[in-house]
Scaffold this active site. Structure first.
Site, PDB file in Angstrom:
ATOM      1  N   GLY A  38       0.789  -1.231   0.000  1.00 60.75           N
ATOM      2  CA  GLY A  38       0.000   0.000   0.000  1.00 60.75           C
ATOM      3  C   GLY A  38       0.822   1.281   0.000  1.00 60.75           C
ATOM      4  O   GLY A  38       0.286   2.362  -0.225  1.00 60.75           O
ATOM      5  N   ILE A 179      -0.574  18.673   3.238  1.00 57.96           N
ATOM      6  CA  ILE A 179      -0.432  17.741   4.363  1.00 57.96           C
ATOM      7  C   ILE A 179      -0.498  18.491   5.694  1.00 57.96           C
ATOM      8  O   ILE A 179      -1.174  18.082   6.631  1.00 57.96           O
ATOM      9  CB  ILE A 179       0.880  16.930   4.215  1.00 57.96           C
ATOM     10  CG1 ILE A 179       0.755  16.002   2.994  1.00 57.96           C
ATOM     11  CG2 ILE A 179       1.190  16.131   5.472  1.00 57.96           C
ATOM     12  CD1 ILE A 179       2.017  15.253   2.635  1.00 57.96           C
ATOM     13  N   MET A 313       2.136  15.253  -6.264  1.00 54.95           N
ATOM     14  CA  MET A 313       2.346  14.082  -5.380  1.00 54.95           C
ATOM     15  C   MET A 313       0.980  13.607  -4.910  1.00 54.95           C
ATOM     16  O   MET A 313       0.543  13.921  -3.794  1.00 54.95           O
ATOM     17  CB  MET A 313       3.211  14.484  -4.201  1.00 54.95           C
ATOM     18  CG  MET A 313       4.582  14.937  -4.628  1.00 54.95           C
ATOM     19  SD  MET A 313       5.779  13.699  -4.161  1.00 54.95           S
ATOM     20  CE  MET A 313       7.290  14.401  -4.716  1.00 54.95           C
ATOM     21  N   HIS A 437     -31.751  17.532  -6.943  1.00 52.49           N
ATOM     22  CA  HIS A 437     -31.990  18.614  -5.993  1.00 52.49           C
ATOM     23  C   HIS A 437     -32.542  18.041  -4.696  1.00 52.49           C
ATOM     24  O   HIS A 437     -33.413  17.178  -4.746  1.00 52.49           O
ATOM     25  CB  HIS A 437     -33.003  19.613  -6.571  1.00 52.49           C
ATOM     26  CG  HIS A 437     -33.380  20.683  -5.589  1.00 52.49           C
ATOM     27  ND1 HIS A 437     -32.550  21.746  -5.317  1.00 52.49           N
ATOM     28  CD2 HIS A 437     -34.464  20.824  -4.797  1.00 52.49           C
ATOM     29  CE1 HIS A 437     -33.121  22.522  -4.407  1.00 52.49           C
ATOM     30  NE2 HIS A 437     -34.282  21.975  -4.075  1.00 52.49           N
TER      31      HIS A 437
END
Ligand code: FAD
Length: 459
Positions: A38, A179, A313, A437
């Protein structure tokens, strides 16, 4: 064992490319130095930060629930429980990836890879492996300041901030980028006094400037502290925490103390131990692997993509590049789609295409359409009136050039905008679509109507 493809790095670049390559019939080996898959995204990036944003958001919503007619008593933020939940979310995703690798018959190879040359890698504990194509997706690591090396205790990178044992009373966030703002907001919501120290005079400088201005307005309203235009020159440990020193916008010295500091000044390519110099792979001045438009390095059959080649990134950029590359290797004709930029602050920010500043710099004549969230029924019902949708179109043709959103759920809304831009639609076509809506997506319709003929309905 010889492979069609060996991929180094199991982040969203590498693992997505591995699955797509396997779907296309390649024999794939996926090499990862850590025991879990991961990459940054799943382990110390996108997913854990979003898990904590959701937990802190739930706490904040409960704290404000009185205004919605919900009375909450005894409200408490249980930080260790939030961190444990975050870890569970990550672990669940590990299992999901292991299942996908098995399903697609991808060989999971644990070890640190070193490039020996075209077609050959050495992997620690595994020996020398060979493949027709080598794909490097080794990602990035947090950048640090020379005068403020992270110690993991008081001077933190995002990685340690995601797993702190206790909530700090006060936190200096060094760097007002994506970040820093996301994690700063997590702690601020839970009661930490957060001050962001940023060198430039605004937020999100690479996006349309109006987005950064609106985000700053919203975050200041939430009482996050900002020291913009402040040059940090020293960050030192002191009894009880850290002290930051530098110059304010007028050149006067400033000093700020806090329990901890989060250094969020960007990320650098991660190529350590990969043997690139010895193998003769060209890097740029900042250490990113140089590739041609087909993601090929200067070595035949050696490719690179994702964070390690630079550019935005973002996890989805890494995945898109990986898919494009393996489809190309399978002689398909992949489509290079527009990459949206997203910030999971509150309000969220999302954009695709060109900003107003870029259009001006390129001398392109454009029109602007805008719609404020406060004129949306759904936004009012949700108590989320901050933000706007801004569309930039070619003045002559009405074709969409850039879509810039700030407000509730815009990181989902941007998919429609990206599709419209990708397909070369005009503002009129986006404006004539029927939107449910009440929904936040109506902001897009109204901004498109405004850009088309300045006739949005609710403004
Ligand atoms: P990485 O995910 O960095 O994966 C590279 C992998 O390669 C790593 O597992 C590494 O161990 C492995 N590796 C490196 N060298 C070797 C070697 N020699 N041998 C074997 N293995 C090796 N992006 C978003 O789009 N949305 C977000 O919400 C978001 N939030 C973020 C929040 C935080 C706190 C951070 C830090 C980042 C966030 N990002 C987000 C950015 C995102 O995580 C990265 O853009 C993305 O992970 C890059 O993917 P990648 O596959 O290129 O590299």
């Amino acid at each position: 064992m010889s492979y069609d493809l060996l991929i180094v790095g199991s982040g969203p670049g590498g693992y997505v490319a591995a699955i797509r390559a396997a779907q296309l019939g390649f024999k794939v080996g996926l090499i990862e130095q850590y025991p879990v898959p991961g990459g940054t995204c799943l382990n110390v990036g996108c997913i854990p930060s979003k898990a904590l944003l959701e937990s802190s958001g739930a706490y904040e919503s409960a704290a404000k629930a009185g205004s919605m007619g919900v009375l909450v008593e005894g409200l408490q933020a249980d930080w260790p429980a939030m961190v444990a939940r975050k870890d569970q979310v990550v672990a669940q995703n590990h299992k999901g990836l292991a299942y996908l690798f098995k399903k697609n018959q991808i060989d999971w190879i644990q070890g640190k890879a070193k490039l020996l040359g075209p077609g050959q890698l050495e992997v620690s504990g595994q020996g020398i492996l060979a493949a027709k194509h080598l794909l490097l997706a080794t990602g990035s690591k947090p950048a640090s300041l020379p005068f403020a090396p992270p110690d993991g205790q008081n001077i933190l990178t995002s990685t340690e901030a995601l797993s702190l044992a206790e909530l700090p009373k006060s936190l200096l966030v060094i760097g007002g980028g994506v970040i820093g703002l996301e994690l700063g907001q997590v702690f601020h919501r839970l009661g930490t006094e957060v001050t962001v120290i940023e060198l430039t005079d605004g937020l999100l400088p690479e996006m349309d400037r109006e987005l950064g201005k609106e985000l700053l307005r919203c975050l200041k309203k939430q009482k996050l502290g900002f020291k913009l235009g402040h040059r940090l020159e020293a960050l030192k440990l002191q009894a009880g925490g850290v002290v930051a020193q530098g110059q304010d916008p007028k050149g006067n010295p400033f000093e700020l103390s806090a329990e901890k500091a989060l250094v969020a000044v960007g990320r650098k390519p991660y190529t350590s131990g990969l043997g690139l110099e010895e193998a003769g792979v060209l890097l740029d001045q900042r250490g990113f692997i140089q590739v041609d438009p087909q993601f090929q390095t200067n070595l035949p059959g050696v490719y690179a993509f994702g964070d390690v080649i630079g550019g935005a990134m973002l996890a989805h950029k890494a995945s898109e590049e990986g898919v494009w590359l393996v489809e190309q290797l399978a002689n398909q004709t992949p489509h290079r789609s527009t990459i949206p930029a997203v910030v999971y602050s509150h309000p969220e920010v999302a954009a695709v295409g060109l900003s107003e500043e870029q259009l001006k710099a390129q001398g392109i004549a454009y029109s602007v359409g805008k719609f404020n969230f406060r004129a949306l029924g759904r936004a009012m019902a949700a108590g989320a009136a901050d933000g706007f949708a801004k569309l930039l179109t070619d003045e002559a043709s009405g074709k969409l050039l850039g879509i810039h959103l700030i407000g509730e759920r815009v990181t989902d809304l941007i998919a429609t905008a990206a599709l419209a831009l990708d397909q070369g639609l005009k503002a009129e076509e986006l404006g004539r679509l029927c939107y449910a809506h009440p929904s936040f997506s109506e902001a897009l319709k109204e901004a498109a109507l405004d850009a088309w003929n300045h006739q949005s309905i609710h403004q």
